[in-house]
Design a protein around this motif. Sequence first.
Motif, mmCIF file in Angstrom:
data_model
loop_
_atom_site.group_PDB
_atom_site.id
_atom_site.type_symbol
_atom_site.label_atom_id
_atom_site.label_comp_id
_atom_site.label_asym_id
_atom_site.label_seq_id
_atom_site.Cartn_x
_atom_site.Cartn_y
_atom_site.Cartn_z
ATOM 1 N N MET A 65 -8.610 0.394 6.796
ATOM 2 C CA MET A 65 -7.560 0.766 5.718
ATOM 3 C C MET A 65 -6.985 -0.712 5.640
ATOM 4 O O MET A 65 -6.975 -1.604 6.360
ATOM 5 C CB MET A 65 -6.635 1.735 6.214
ATOM 6 C CG MET A 65 -6.149 1.788 7.362
ATOM 7 S SD MET A 65 -5.376 3.244 8.237
ATOM 8 C CE MET A 65 -4.496 4.068 6.821
ATOM 9 N N LYS A 115 -11.963 3.151 -6.216
ATOM 10 C CA LYS A 115 -11.940 4.274 -5.528
ATOM 11 C C LYS A 115 -11.266 5.502 -6.315
ATOM 12 O O LYS A 115 -10.431 5.213 -7.252
ATOM 13 C CB LYS A 115 -10.844 4.193 -4.630
ATOM 14 C CG LYS A 115 -11.300 3.994 -3.048
ATOM 15 C CD LYS A 115 -10.473 4.369 -1.794
ATOM 16 C CE LYS A 115 -9.652 3.177 -1.643
ATOM 17 N NZ LYS A 115 -9.124 3.494 -0.152
ATOM 18 N N ASP A 126 -5.351 9.958 8.459
ATOM 19 C CA ASP A 126 -6.842 10.333 8.147
ATOM 20 C C ASP A 126 -7.004 11.477 9.249
ATOM 21 O O ASP A 126 -6.729 11.266 10.440
ATOM 22 C CB ASP A 126 -7.849 9.437 8.120
ATOM 23 C CG ASP A 126 -7.682 8.288 6.991
ATOM 24 O OD1 ASP A 126 -7.425 8.908 5.672
ATOM 25 O OD2 ASP A 126 -7.766 7.207 7.054
ATOM 26 N N THR A 155 0.834 -1.267 0.087
ATOM 27 C CA THR A 155 -0.105 -0.093 -0.195
ATOM 28 C C THR A 155 0.830 1.254 0.118
ATOM 29 O O THR A 155 1.819 1.163 0.739
ATOM 30 C CB THR A 155 -0.875 0.061 1.185
ATOM 31 O OG1 THR A 155 -1.565 1.349 1.194
ATOM 32 C CG2 THR A 155 -0.199 -0.421 2.392
ATOM 33 N N THR A 205 -3.247 6.815 11.431
ATOM 34 C CA THR A 205 -3.872 6.325 10.152
ATOM 35 C C THR A 205 -3.721 7.350 9.024
ATOM 36 O O THR A 205 -3.791 6.988 7.733
ATOM 37 C CB THR A 205 -5.643 6.420 10.063
ATOM 38 O OG1 THR A 205 -5.719 7.592 10.561
ATOM 39 C CG2 THR A 205 -5.907 5.326 11.413
ATOM 40 N N GLY A 236 -17.554 0.732 1.958
ATOM 41 C CA GLY A 236 -16.146 1.177 2.604
ATOM 42 C C GLY A 236 -15.256 1.610 1.641
ATOM 43 O O GLY A 236 -15.618 1.748 0.284
ATOM 44 N N GLY A 237 -14.103 1.836 1.842
ATOM 45 C CA GLY A 237 -12.776 2.377 1.041
ATOM 46 C C GLY A 237 -13.004 3.931 0.658
ATOM 47 O O GLY A 237 -11.765 4.415 0.383
ATOM 48 N N VAL A 289 -18.873 7.725 9.839
ATOM 49 C CA VAL A 289 -18.495 6.300 9.814
ATOM 50 C C VAL A 289 -18.514 5.367 11.082
ATOM 51 O O VAL A 289 -18.203 4.398 11.107
ATOM 52 C CB VAL A 289 -17.057 6.085 9.263
ATOM 53 C CG1 VAL A 289 -16.871 6.720 7.879
ATOM 54 C CG2 VAL A 289 -15.854 6.968 10.404
ATOM 55 N N ARG A 322 -8.026 12.889 3.865
ATOM 56 C CA ARG A 322 -6.602 12.504 4.232
ATOM 57 C C ARG A 322 -5.713 13.670 4.567
ATOM 58 O O ARG A 322 -6.039 14.659 3.947
ATOM 59 C CB ARG A 322 -6.058 11.774 2.936
ATOM 60 C CG ARG A 322 -6.678 10.822 2.389
ATOM 61 C CD ARG A 322 -6.344 9.308 3.130
ATOM 62 N NE ARG A 322 -5.206 8.996 2.790
ATOM 63 C CZ ARG A 322 -4.701 7.992 4.048
ATOM 64 N NH1 ARG A 322 -5.410 7.390 4.897
ATOM 65 N NH2 ARG A 322 -3.373 7.681 3.835
ATOM 66 N N HIS A 333 -7.097 -6.572 -2.750
ATOM 67 C CA HIS A 333 -7.193 -5.445 -1.678
ATOM 68 C C HIS A 333 -7.669 -5.941 -0.364
ATOM 69 O O HIS A 333 -8.588 -7.082 -0.435
ATOM 70 C CB HIS A 333 -7.977 -4.378 -2.298
ATOM 71 C CG HIS A 333 -7.990 -3.348 -1.722
ATOM 72 N ND1 HIS A 333 -8.960 -2.939 -0.753
ATOM 73 C CD2 HIS A 333 -7.135 -2.132 -1.432
ATOM 74 C CE1 HIS A 333 -8.914 -1.704 -0.166
ATOM 75 N NE2 HIS A 333 -7.784 -1.415 -0.650
ATOM 76 N N ILE A 334 -7.396 -5.472 0.758
ATOM 77 C CA ILE A 334 -7.737 -6.011 2.139
ATOM 78 C C ILE A 334 -9.406 -6.032 1.875
ATOM 79 O O ILE A 334 -9.883 -7.199 2.632
ATOM 80 C CB ILE A 334 -7.061 -4.989 2.980
ATOM 81 C CG1 ILE A 334 -6.956 -5.801 4.444
ATOM 82 C CG2 ILE A 334 -7.973 -3.413 3.165
ATOM 83 C CD1 ILE A 334 -6.178 -6.589 4.524
ATOM 84 N N ALA A 347 -15.489 7.811 1.398
ATOM 85 C CA ALA A 347 -16.496 8.184 1.893
ATOM 86 C C ALA A 347 -18.036 8.178 1.101
ATOM 87 O O ALA A 347 -17.920 8.065 -0.228
ATOM 88 C CB ALA A 347 -16.566 9.974 1.974
ATOM 89 N N GLY A 369 -18.277 1.063 6.525
ATOM 90 C CA GLY A 369 -17.210 0.929 7.309
ATOM 91 C C GLY A 369 -16.147 1.925 6.820
ATOM 92 O O GLY A 369 -15.775 2.138 5.892
ATOM 93 N N GLU A 411 -3.891 -1.325 6.756
ATOM 94 C CA GLU A 411 -3.167 -1.611 8.058
ATOM 95 C C GLU A 411 -4.039 -1.908 9.159
ATOM 96 O O GLU A 411 -3.413 -2.325 10.145
ATOM 97 C CB GLU A 411 -2.366 -0.265 8.207
ATOM 98 C CG GLU A 411 -1.097 0.056 7.335
ATOM 99 C CD GLU A 411 -1.760 0.997 5.983
ATOM 100 O OE1 GLU A 411 -2.726 0.774 5.674
ATOM 101 O OE2 GLU A 411 -0.726 1.589 5.534
HETATM 102 P P1 AMP Z 1 -6.560 1.356 1.589
HETATM 103 O O1 AMP Z 1 -5.641 1.044 2.826
HETATM 104 O O2 AMP Z 1 -6.210 1.207 0.205
HETATM 105 O O3 AMP Z 1 -7.843 0.451 2.087
HETATM 106 O O4 AMP Z 1 -7.220 2.579 1.942
HETATM 107 C C1 AMP Z 1 -7.530 3.046 3.387
HETATM 108 C C2 AMP Z 1 -8.050 4.581 3.264
HETATM 109 O O5 AMP Z 1 -9.255 4.781 2.620
HETATM 110 C C3 AMP Z 1 -8.269 5.192 4.477
HETATM 111 O O6 AMP Z 1 -7.042 5.509 5.115
HETATM 112 C C4 AMP Z 1 -9.063 6.363 4.358
HETATM 113 O O7 AMP Z 1 -8.520 7.469 3.784
HETATM 114 C C5 AMP Z 1 -9.983 5.969 3.003
HETATM 115 N N1 AMP Z 1 -11.378 5.375 3.852
HETATM 116 C C6 AMP Z 1 -11.639 3.825 3.667
HETATM 117 N N2 AMP Z 1 -13.013 3.840 4.434
HETATM 118 C C7 AMP Z 1 -13.605 5.123 4.226
HETATM 119 C C8 AMP Z 1 -14.601 5.727 4.653
HETATM 120 N N3 AMP Z 1 -15.810 4.930 4.863
HETATM 121 N N4 AMP Z 1 -14.833 7.084 4.611
HETATM 122 C C9 AMP Z 1 -13.805 7.858 4.226
HETATM 123 N N5 AMP Z 1 -12.651 7.337 3.682
HETATM 124 C C10 AMP Z 1 -12.392 6.081 3.919
#
Ligand code: AMP
Length: 466
Positions: free
Chosen positions: A271, A454, A348, A129, A346, A245-246, A289, A363, A173-174, A248, A268, A273
Motif C-alpha cells: 500500500m 482498481k 486489511d 491516500t 494496514t 498489485g493493487g 500474496v 479490507r 500513485h506509489i 487481488a 505483490g 504506507e
Molecule cells: P493503495 O494505498 O492505494 O496502494 O491501496 C492499498 C490497498 O490495496 C491495500 O491496503 C489492499 O487493501 C489493496 N491491495 C494491494 N495489493 C493487493 C493484493 N495483491 N491483493 C489484495 N489487495 C491488495
Amino acid sequence: MSYAVLSSAARRCAAALADRGVRHGDRVLLLAPAAPEFVVAYLGLQAAGAVVVPMNTVATGDEIGYVLADCHAVAVLAWHELGTACRDAARVAGVPWHPVEERFWESLTQHPADVVDRGRDDTAAVLYTSGTTGSPKGAEITVGNVLSAVAISQTISGAGPEDSFGTALPLFHIFGQIAVMMASLSVGAQLSLVSPFTPAAMLDRIRDDRLTVIAGVPTMWNALLVADTGHTAADLRSVRLAISGGAALPARVLRDFQEHFGCQLVEGYGMTETTALATLHRGAKPGSVGGPVARTRVEVRGADGRAVPVGEVGEVQVQGPTVMKGYWGRRDATRSVLTPDGWLATGDLGRFDEDGDLFIVDRLKDLILRGGYNVYPAEVEKVLSDCPGVLEVAVVGLPDDHLGEEIAAVVVLRPGATLHADDIVAWAGARLSRYKVPRVVRFVPELPKGATGKVLKRAIDRPSLR
Ligand code: AMP
C-alpha cells in the motif's frame, strides 16, 4: 532520452526551482501525466531537496486546494494542458503555479544544480491516500523508504541496465512511482510509459520496445487478455516478468495470463504506507500474496493486538524499512496505525497458511455483516469471477432493515455473454454457504475505477442497486 540527458534535465529543473525560491524540505505539488516530463520534474524536485506531492491530473479544484492547505505547499507544478482548476486553487492558496510544458527542460537557461544532500529520514514525497477512513491523509515517504523499496524491487526482479520496464500505471500513485519508475531508473534500465492505458497501446509498447518487465493491476491484465487487438504471442515474447498489485489477482486471470504470455506473473501486496510492495507471491499458490519481501516482517493480529494462530483471520501488520514515517501533520492518525516500534496496521484482513503464505481476505472496512455473519466480499468476488461469462464483479453490502446488511453483486459480462441474475445466484449457491450468496444481482456495462484501474467500491451507487 539518455541517462545523461535525464540527469542534466533534472538538475537544471532543480536549479530553476531554487531560483523560484524552492528550498530543502519545501512541499511542491506535481500534477502531470505519466510521461518524461513527470520523471524530469519528479527528479528535479528530489535534486532540489524538495518534497514531491504528486496528485492525479483529474483532481478537482477543491481536492487540490485541500492538499495545498494540508501540506502547506509552496508551489504547484502542473501539466500545461490541464484546465484552470489547478491554477485557480493555487491562486486561492496564494502559491505560485508553474506550467510543465512538453520537453520543458530544453528551454531552461540554468546550469545543472548540484543535488541537495539529504538524510534517510528526510521526507522525499507525500502521497495522499484515503487509507481506511475519512479524508485523505498524506503518507510521508522518506528517502530511506524509497532507497529500501528500490533495493527490494531489485532483489525481486534481478533487473539491470539490459532490462526494459514498461507500465500504464499512473506515476502519482506509489505502485507506478516506486515499483516501476524509481525501480527501473535505479538500475539504469529503460523505462517506457503508456498513458492512458488501453490494451492496444500497452501491447504495442511491449512489442515495439521489447519490454522485459511490466507492471499493472488485475483489471489491466484482464483487459489485455480479452482485447481483440491482433497481437500475437510472438509480439509478447520479450516479457520475462509481470508484476501485479493493487488488488487481488483472480486465479483465472493468473492462469490465463501465464498461458497466453508464457511468462511469470508475480503478485505483490502493499500500500502507499508501505512504499508499495510488502509481500510477494511467485505464482505457485493462486489466491495468496506470498510472504514478506526482504527485511520486512508481517503478522496477522487479533483485536487484542496479539498474533492469531495460523489459519485464523486478523488484521495484517507490517514492519520494515519501507513503512512510512507517518501521516503529514497528523499525530493522532499516525498513532492510530503506527506503533512506536514501527508496526503498521494496514486495515486489511488476512490469514497465514502453514507455509507462511499470506492470504488477503478483504479490507476491514469492506466486511459485510449479514444477519450476524461476517461475509468477505473478496471471497464472493473470487467465486463469481470464475463464472464463465463474467468479466468483472464487485460485491458490496446494502443496508437491510431485517439483516442489517444484504449482499449485492455488480457484474460486468464478457463481450457476447448472456447471463441472468438467477445464473449468478445458482453459481454462487453451488460453491458458497447460503449466507454468503448475493441476493441482489445487477449487470452494468462497467465498474467505476480509480486512477490505478482498481475498482472503486465506494463509487458504486448503492441505492440504485435496490
Ligand atoms: P493503495 O494505498 O492505494 O496502494 O491501496 C492499498 C490497498 O490495496 C491495500 O491496503 C489492499 O487493501 C489493496 N491491495 C494491494 N495489493 C493487493 C493484493 N495483491 N491483493 C489484495 N489487495 C491488495
